[in-house]
Write a protein that holds these residues in place. Structure first.
Motif: not given
Ligand code: BTN
Length: 255
Positions: A61-62, A119-122, A142-145, A157-160
């Motif tokens: 998801w991005a 503790g969450k995936k970025i 893929g990086i959540n910025i 959102s619960s894991k990332a």
């Protein structure tokens, strides 16, 4: 908007394909390689990715503000064990690239190459080999910025986590991309030179060591305590009195 001139000048990539919107940067780059005899390193970059692929049957998801790109590098000089190290090293490279933006942050690696923040995936990484150009590997990252998880579906959102959720200011995507590419180039050079520090560095960031894990290895599930990774990059899981060397597989859960 990405600054393509800066990317060309400050990174090792030889060719850049930039899209406002694309289904998957990995699929695009695999197709490019299969349809041409282009030499690397090649970069495919998207402002927005609509059907990002993850490992196995996972999706990525991005939303707007995420950094999604794929890099093709020549790998015909890498032995199979070095390809495995390239996978681990890419995670390490992204982790160290992000350290520049979260100095006090809690960045860690989940084997083989997921990057975690607090503790969450970025960040997630998908490495593939084009069928007819097996001299290349395609590294999709893929990086959540700047895509806050406040706007993500609840199961994500619960894991990332996203960088903006942690530091609360927008970060320039071009700068994160260049930093990541420079770190990847440096790690790939280390692999070719046989630098033994790589695995030591990877171990220092490993978030699974000492924790209970369950891992799916092909058709088998192993539950036990992770005792680290060995010199080849295999995850070590102690179950009863036996230590299992997991070369591939997916860590399903850990606590
Ligand atoms: C995972 O964690 O399962 C891997 C996720 C990899 C996502 C990236 S985003 C850019 C590149 N293009 C894709 O379709 N996937 C990778």
């Amino acid at each position: 908007m990405f600054d393509l001139i800066r990317i060309r000048e400050e990174s090792f990539v030889a060719g850049i394909s930039h899209f406002d919107e694309i289904d998957s940067t990995n699929s695009c780059l695999l197709k490019q390689l299969e349809e041409s005899s282009a030499d690397g390193p090649l970069l495919v970059l998207a402002e927005r990715q609509t059907a990002g692929r993850g490992r196995g049957s996972n999706q990525w998801w991005a939303a707007n503000g995420a950094l999604t790109f794929s890099l093709a590098v020549e790998a015909n000089d890498l032995r199979p064990d070095q390809i495995c190290k390239a996978s681990l090293s890419t995670g390490l490279a992204v982790c160290q690239a992000l350290e520049r933006f979260v100095p006090a942050g809690d960045l860690a690696l989940k084997w083989p190459n997921d990057v975690y923040l607090e503790g969450k995936k970025i960040a997630g990484i998908l490495i593939e080999r084009p069928a007819s150009r097996s001299d290349f590997i395609v590294i999709g990252i893929g990086i959540n910025i700047n895509n806050s998880m406040n706007d993500a579906p609840e199961d994500i959102s619960s894991k990332a986590i996203s960088l903006i959720d942690c530091i609360e200011i927008e970060t320039d995507l071009t700068t994160v991309l260049i930093e990541s590419l420079q770190q990847i180039e440096s790690r790939l050079r280390s692999i070719r030179l046989g630098d033994s520090m790589l695995l030591d560095q990877w171990r220092a960031y490993c978030m699974l060591t000492g924790r209970s894990v369950t891992i799916d290895v092909y058709d088998k599930e192993i539950s036990g305590v992770c005792t680290g990774i060995d010199g080849e990059g295999a995850l070590l899981v102690k179950a009863r009195d036996q230590v299992h060397r997991c070369i591939g597989g997916v860590v399903k859960s850990f606590q």
